[in-house]
Structure formats: C-alpha cells, structure tokens
Design an enzyme around this catalytic site. Structure first.
Site, PDB file in Angstrom:
ATOM      1  N   LYS A  91      -3.368   5.707   3.394  1.00  0.00           N
ATOM      2  CA  LYS A  91      -2.395   5.105   2.503  1.00  0.00           C
ATOM      3  C   LYS A  91      -2.841   4.581   1.235  1.00  0.00           C
ATOM      4  O   LYS A  91      -2.204   4.596   0.215  1.00  0.00           O
ATOM      5  CB  LYS A  91      -1.551   4.420   3.363  1.00  0.00           C
ATOM      6  CG  LYS A  91      -2.198   3.134   4.070  1.00  0.00           C
ATOM      7  CD  LYS A  91      -1.191   2.196   4.809  1.00  0.00           C
ATOM      8  CE  LYS A  91      -0.990   2.971   6.049  1.00  0.00           C
ATOM      9  NZ  LYS A  91      -1.774   2.858   7.177  1.00  0.00           N
ATOM     10  N   HIS A 219      -3.336  -6.134  12.651  1.00  0.00           N
ATOM     11  CA  HIS A 219      -3.469  -5.999  11.294  1.00  0.00           C
ATOM     12  C   HIS A 219      -3.200  -7.664  10.809  1.00  0.00           C
ATOM     13  O   HIS A 219      -1.998  -7.674  10.862  1.00  0.00           O
ATOM     14  CB  HIS A 219      -2.597  -4.959  10.538  1.00  0.00           C
ATOM     15  CG  HIS A 219      -2.955  -4.739   9.281  1.00  0.00           C
ATOM     16  ND1 HIS A 219      -3.349  -5.513   8.446  1.00  0.00           N
ATOM     17  CD2 HIS A 219      -3.538  -3.697   8.613  1.00  0.00           C
ATOM     18  CE1 HIS A 219      -3.838  -5.157   7.070  1.00  0.00           C
ATOM     19  NE2 HIS A 219      -3.507  -3.782   7.434  1.00  0.00           N
ATOM     20  N   SER A 222      -2.711  -7.323   4.567  1.00  0.00           N
ATOM     21  CA  SER A 222      -3.600  -6.746   3.528  1.00  0.00           C
ATOM     22  C   SER A 222      -3.861  -7.824   2.420  1.00  0.00           C
ATOM     23  O   SER A 222      -3.252  -8.731   2.091  1.00  0.00           O
ATOM     24  CB  SER A 222      -2.992  -5.618   2.705  1.00  0.00           C
ATOM     25  OG  SER A 222      -3.920  -4.742   2.247  1.00  0.00           O
ATOM     26  N   GLU A 294      -9.449  -0.279  10.341  1.00  0.00           N
ATOM     27  CA  GLU A 294      -8.852   0.517   9.588  1.00  0.00           C
ATOM     28  C   GLU A 294      -8.794  -0.065   8.165  1.00  0.00           C
ATOM     29  O   GLU A 294      -7.732  -0.278   7.677  1.00  0.00           O
ATOM     30  CB  GLU A 294      -7.251   0.551   9.894  1.00  0.00           C
ATOM     31  CG  GLU A 294      -6.970   0.780  11.621  1.00  0.00           C
ATOM     32  CD  GLU A 294      -5.526   0.526  12.063  1.00  0.00           C
ATOM     33  OE1 GLU A 294      -5.137   0.245  11.358  1.00  0.00           O
ATOM     34  OE2 GLU A 294      -5.470   0.734  13.252  1.00  0.00           O
ATOM     35  N   PRO A 295     -10.190  -0.089   7.747  1.00  0.00           N
ATOM     36  CA  PRO A 295     -10.128  -0.397   6.184  1.00  0.00           C
ATOM     37  C   PRO A 295      -9.520   0.317   5.217  1.00  0.00           C
ATOM     38  O   PRO A 295      -9.888   1.738   5.334  1.00  0.00           O
ATOM     39  CB  PRO A 295     -11.615  -0.581   5.856  1.00  0.00           C
ATOM     40  CG  PRO A 295     -12.153  -0.020   7.289  1.00  0.00           C
ATOM     41  CD  PRO A 295     -11.380   0.278   8.415  1.00  0.00           C
ATOM     42  N   GLY A 296      -8.541  -0.094   4.428  1.00  0.00           N
ATOM     43  CA  GLY A 296      -8.368   0.534   3.376  1.00  0.00           C
ATOM     44  C   GLY A 296      -9.083   0.247   1.791  1.00  0.00           C
ATOM     45  O   GLY A 296      -9.759   0.675   1.439  1.00  0.00           O
ATOM     46  N   PHE A 343       3.908  -4.040  -5.759  1.00  0.00           N
ATOM     47  CA  PHE A 343       3.843  -3.660  -4.079  1.00  0.00           C
ATOM     48  C   PHE A 343       2.647  -4.312  -3.601  1.00  0.00           C
ATOM     49  O   PHE A 343       2.502  -4.628  -2.224  1.00  0.00           O
ATOM     50  CB  PHE A 343       4.026  -2.352  -3.829  1.00  0.00           C
ATOM     51  CG  PHE A 343       5.026  -1.431  -4.268  1.00  0.00           C
ATOM     52  CD1 PHE A 343       6.396  -2.206  -3.777  1.00  0.00           C
ATOM     53  CD2 PHE A 343       5.225  -0.565  -4.963  1.00  0.00           C
ATOM     54  CE1 PHE A 343       7.509  -1.427  -3.995  1.00  0.00           C
ATOM     55  CE2 PHE A 343       6.433   0.199  -5.253  1.00  0.00           C
ATOM     56  CZ  PHE A 343       7.694  -0.214  -4.949  1.00  0.00           C
ATOM     57  N   ASP A 372      12.256   1.210 -18.536  1.00  0.00           N
ATOM     58  CA  ASP A 372      12.831  -0.033 -17.855  1.00  0.00           C
ATOM     59  C   ASP A 372      11.989  -1.335 -18.503  1.00  0.00           C
ATOM     60  O   ASP A 372      10.592  -1.224 -18.256  1.00  0.00           O
ATOM     61  CB  ASP A 372      12.304   0.057 -16.342  1.00  0.00           C
ATOM     62  CG  ASP A 372      12.652  -0.760 -15.243  1.00  0.00           C
ATOM     63  OD1 ASP A 372      13.207  -2.018 -15.961  1.00  0.00           O
ATOM     64  OD2 ASP A 372      12.879  -0.749 -14.186  1.00  0.00           O
TER      65      ASP A 372
HETATM   66  C1  LIG Z   1      -1.631   0.102  10.109  1.00  0.00           C
HETATM   67  C2  LIG Z   1      -2.486  -0.274   8.667  1.00  0.00           C
HETATM   68  N1  LIG Z   1      -3.657  -0.051   8.824  1.00  0.00           N
HETATM   69  C3  LIG Z   1      -4.595  -0.405   7.888  1.00  0.00           C
HETATM   70  C4  LIG Z   1      -4.215  -0.784   6.563  1.00  0.00           C
HETATM   71  C5  LIG Z   1      -5.189  -0.728   5.653  1.00  0.00           C
HETATM   72  O1  LIG Z   1      -5.003  -2.099   5.147  1.00  0.00           O
HETATM   73  P1  LIG Z   1      -6.014  -2.869   4.034  1.00  0.00           P
HETATM   74  O2  LIG Z   1      -6.121  -1.704   2.728  1.00  0.00           O
HETATM   75  O3  LIG Z   1      -5.793  -4.023   3.658  1.00  0.00           O
HETATM   76  O4  LIG Z   1      -7.371  -2.728   4.601  1.00  0.00           O
HETATM   77  C6  LIG Z   1      -2.753  -0.754   6.364  1.00  0.00           C
HETATM   78  C7  LIG Z   1      -2.290  -1.170   5.133  1.00  0.00           C
HETATM   79  O5  LIG Z   1      -0.783  -1.194   5.140  1.00  0.00           O
HETATM   80  C8  LIG Z   1      -1.867  -0.666   7.704  1.00  0.00           C
HETATM   81  O6  LIG Z   1      -0.510  -0.628   7.404  1.00  0.00           O
END
Ligand SMILES: Cc1ncc(COP(=O)(O)O)c(C=O)c1O
Length: 421
Positions: A91, A219, A222, A294-296, A343, A372
């Site tokens: 995501k 979690h 973020s 679950e790093p993003g 966001f 806008d």
């Molecule tokens: C379920 C879940 N896992 C992992 C992430 C990734 O988070 P981050 O980017 O802070 O590591 C998110 C972000 O919204 C999330 O909702």
C-alpha cells in the site's frame, strides 16, 4: 542556464558484466524499466538535470527512483533484524519494479485487498509469501484469497472470525491486538486492533469455531517515533501467546507490523528500534516462533525524488510589510503525489534544481495544478525568486505518495518514472 550532465544511460545489457552490484536487480526489471546504472555515483541533482535535458516531455513532473536505495534498506533490515522476515506493505508504494526487486531479495508481501493480492501474484510471487493483513475484509476478497491459496490473514473481532469461518475455514489467522500508537504520526488504534481484555474471548471463540489461529500481529502506527511502542506491543503479544497456551492453541507466529522509520535521524533511528526489540523477542519467543513484520515506509521513503515544473506564477504583497511574496503553481500537487501532506502528515522540502545567481530569499507559496486552494504544497517558505519554466525537486517522496494519487481536475496522476541503480 541548464547544466549539461554526463549521466550514463547504460542499461544492464551493457552493464551486467562490468558491475557486480547491478546483478542484484533482476534482469526483467532492468530491461522492462530501463534501469540505468549509476556506477559513477552521480548526485540525484545531476541525474534530474540530465533527465530535463534528455528525456522529459513538455516539462512534465517526473520521478527518479533509486532502486539501490531499496537494496540498501533491505541490507539494513537483514543486518539488524535477522530473525524478522519482512513482508513489504505494498500500500505504501505499489511500484512493480520495487515489488519485483524486493521479491528477488527474498522479501514477502503484505496485501490489504484483492487487487493488491492480484498484483503480487501477477509478479510471480507464490501465495505463501503473502499476508492478507487487513483485519476487516470483504467477503469477495476473502473468497479470492481462498481461491488463490493465500492462507495467512489477520482479524481483530468476533464478526470477522464468523465471516472467516463461513468463507475460509482453513485460513491461518493472526489476532491483531491494539497498541499504544500515541508516539506515531499516523495512528491506527481507533480503527483496528483487539483490546487486550477481549483477546481471550476471541481466542476461545476461534477455538469453538475450530479455526486455525496461529499467532498475534500488531501495528504501532505509521511513522512511529518510539522504540518503547514496539517493545510494549511485543510484551502484550506475549501475554496473548500465554492465553493461547491456556486454551490449548498452538501459536507459531508473531507479526510486528509496520511503523518502521523511512530514514534514520535524531528523532528516530531504525537501528535503535532493532537494538531495543531484538533481546525482548529472543527472551519472550523461542526460536521456533516465526517472527515477521510489515514494513512499508522503511523500504521506499528515500528511494524517490520528484521534480516539478513551475508553470505559472503570481506576485503579491505581504499585507503588513509590503514585501514581495511569490505564489508558484507547479505540475504535481496534493491530489497527486503530495496527497502525503494530508494523509501521511508529511512536510516535503522543496529545493531549487538549478539555482540562479541571485539568492535573495522571498516568502513563497507553492500550489499544485488543480483549481482547489487546498492544493497547496508549502506556505510561506523561503525561496529565491523562481520563473515560469524553473524546476523544484523534493527528496524522500517514496512513501504514501503516488500510491494514493488521483486524476482530479484532469491532471496526470502518475508522473513519468526513471529508474536508476
Ligand atoms: C496492516 C498494515 N501493515 C503495514 C503497514 C505499513 O506501515 P508503515 O509504512 O508505517 O511501515 C500499514 C500501513 O498502513 C498497515 O495498515
């Protein structure tokens, strides 16, 4: 004057034999995305300038993506948290080149929907490398996960457990618990996470429904600024492991979720978090417990630099001082990449790509291209005077930027992307 850069446009076909580091990038990514080998270590500014000269059409906004930055983050992760298997949360930035690169490095994936699962499977990643980490799922998406053999998923309430029991009895479930998210930029605990006084009841219900709950996830929010938030969530997870033991359930997985910082600075440093949690994990969870996360943001924050063009300008007077204040209109805004301002609570930093001779600073406001007035990237910032046609650039634009961009008002949502390594 635009500096003429001698940026090499060497791609893997000619570079692979000469650069061992380039071989980390999968061959299909190198070819399909025309990844350029920056073996000369040119600065991102030099590369941006060369793109303006050579490749950018009609002054459109564009990204330069450094896949090497993603590789370095992967190395940092494995060096400091060798026991924790990362599942990249797509995501954050679902760029297929990044997904394929991370897949080739051995990273697994966190998906939140059917379309995200489809994208990962479409990259040739096997379903056992996916966690469907959305605690509240649509029935049709659960059915798709089942049909695709994506077994691992999260839940945090009894309604979801019943839905799963009706639609995917054999799923492997992680109970997502609530955490203290007060030290995080984006807080999630009002939306997700089982309160700790409900976990025993949920596990009991899962047992009665004969479901396969195999661990705990959380979690911390973020953009987490505190190693303590991770430590205390790990301790809470351990208490839920004990409850499972009491109920005769066999747990084998702990999921540390997201929240990891995208860059190390004086406020928060990934290595500080890693150093704090490693001994706690090893103390509380025996080696046979699989630990994942679950790093993003961690993987992609630093990888993207965005260049935008000034296509219009207005001069106004400061009401109190009478000083000049310049309003600039650039071709990417809050409805596109800069949705992260709203966001993700992000404050991007604008830099001038080709500084002029006069460095006198003026109060300046940068607007995006839509009609806008909320489409504002930065108010009252200090910049030298710019002119129509000039370029600004923003580093660290990889997290939660293009992922949520829209074509509102008919403007291009996804800038052209140039990849380098
Ligand atoms: C379920 C879940 N896992 C992992 C992430 C990734 O988070 P981050 O980017 O802070 O590591 C998110 C972000 O919204 C999330 O909702």
């Amino acid at each position: 004057m635009i500096e003429t850069a001698s940026y090499s446009t060497q791609t893997q076909s000619s570079a692979e034999s000469s650069s061992s580091s380039t071989s980390v990038i999968p061959r299909d990514v190198l070819h399909k995305y025309e990844v350029e080998n920056n073996s000369n270590n040119l600065s991102v500014e030099t590369i941006l300038r060369s793109k303006i000269n050579e490749a950018v059409v009609e002054n459109e906004a564009f990204y330069v993506v450094d896949l090497g930055a993603v590789v370095r983050k992967h190395q940092e992760w494995t060096a400091h948290l060798p026991r924790v298997k990362p599942f990249y949360a797509i995501k954050c930035n679902p760029d297929t080149a990044i997904i394929k690169l991370l897949a080739s490095l051995g990273t697994n994936f966190d998906c939140a929907s059917k379309a995200e699962i489809q994208q990962i499977l479409g990259c040739g990643v096997s379903p056992d490398r996916i966690i469907y980490a959305n605690p509240c799922k649509m029935k049709s998406h659960i059915e798709y996960a089942k049909a695709s053999n994506v077994e691992l998923m999260t839940f945090d309430n009894s309604h979801e457990l019943i839905k799963i029991s009706e639609n995917y009895r054999n799923a492997k479930l992680l109970l997502r618990i609530i955490t203290d998210d007060s030290k995080s930029v984006c807080r999630f605990s009002t939306k997700f996470g089982a309160p700790l006084d409900t976990t025993y009841g949920l596990l009991k219900l899962a047992k009665d429904l004969n479901l396969n709950v195999c661990g705990v996830s959380f979690h911390v929010g973020s953009g987490c600024m505190s190693a303590d938030s991770f430590v205390s969530a790990i301790r809470s997870a351990h208490r839920v492991f004990k409850e499972a033991e009491e109920l005769g359930l066999t747990f084998n997985m702990l999921d540390l979720g997201g929240g990891w910082p995208g860059s190390n600075n004086e406020r928060i440093d990934f290595r500080v978090i890693a150093n704090a949690i490693r001994p706690v994990i090893d103390d509380l969870f025996p080696a046979e417990i699989e630990v994942i996360a679950e790093p993003g943001r961690f993987f992609v924050f630093e990888s993207h630099t965005l260049a935008v063009n000034v296509f219009a300008k207005r001069t106004v007077q400061e009401p109190t001082t009478g000083d000049k204040h310049f309003l600039y209109y650039v071709n990417d805004g809050v409805y596109q990449s800069f949705n992260c301002i709203l966001f993700d609570h992000y404050t991007p930093t604008a830099s001038v790509l080709i500084p002029g001779e006069d460095n006198t600073q003026y109060k300046s406001t940068i607007f995006g291209p839509t009609c806008d007035s909320m489409d504002c990237i930065g108010k009252d910032i200090s910049l030298p005077e710019l002119h129509v046609g000039d370029w600004l650039y923003f580093k660290n634009m990889g997290a939660y930027s293009v992922a949520a961009a829209s074509p509102f008002n008919g403007f291009k949502s996804h800038p052209t992307t140039f990849y380098m390594y």
